[in-house]
Design an enzyme around this catalytic site. Sequence first.
Site: not given
Length: 137
Positions: A52, A54, A63, A65, A102, A105
């Site tokens: 991930n 940010e 993310c 994934e 999430c 993803c």
Amino acid sequence: MEYDSIDQLEARDRKVAQAAVEAMKLSYAPYSEFNVGAAVMFEDGEIVKGSNQENAAYPSGICAERTAMFYASSNRPDGVMTAIAIAGGLKGELAANPATPCGACRQVMAQYQLKGGKPMAVILVGGSKIWKFEKVD
């Protein structure tokens, strides 16, 4: 399936799960301090990792994934992804329970499974338990 440790997984699953834990260390999460690593395995056994990332301009980050899957698809557009492993935890420490992807993803995972025409196993790695699903859906 539920397992108590990475060591209980079959060799191929163990390899992608360990890669996800390694990828977690490459996370850039200065705001949430929640590090996530993902590893995608292709049909031929090659593994691609992502973490991930940010950004202060939330939600401009991405993310783990999607980082892994988009990188994998960009570099091997005809490759078939057969597994994705995800590991997450706070401040670099693997959480006891698996972190779940999430909705965005999950949608991307479903798209690549459909594109590949084969089931993509999903392996969610926690320090005390691991969940393996045979396919995204």
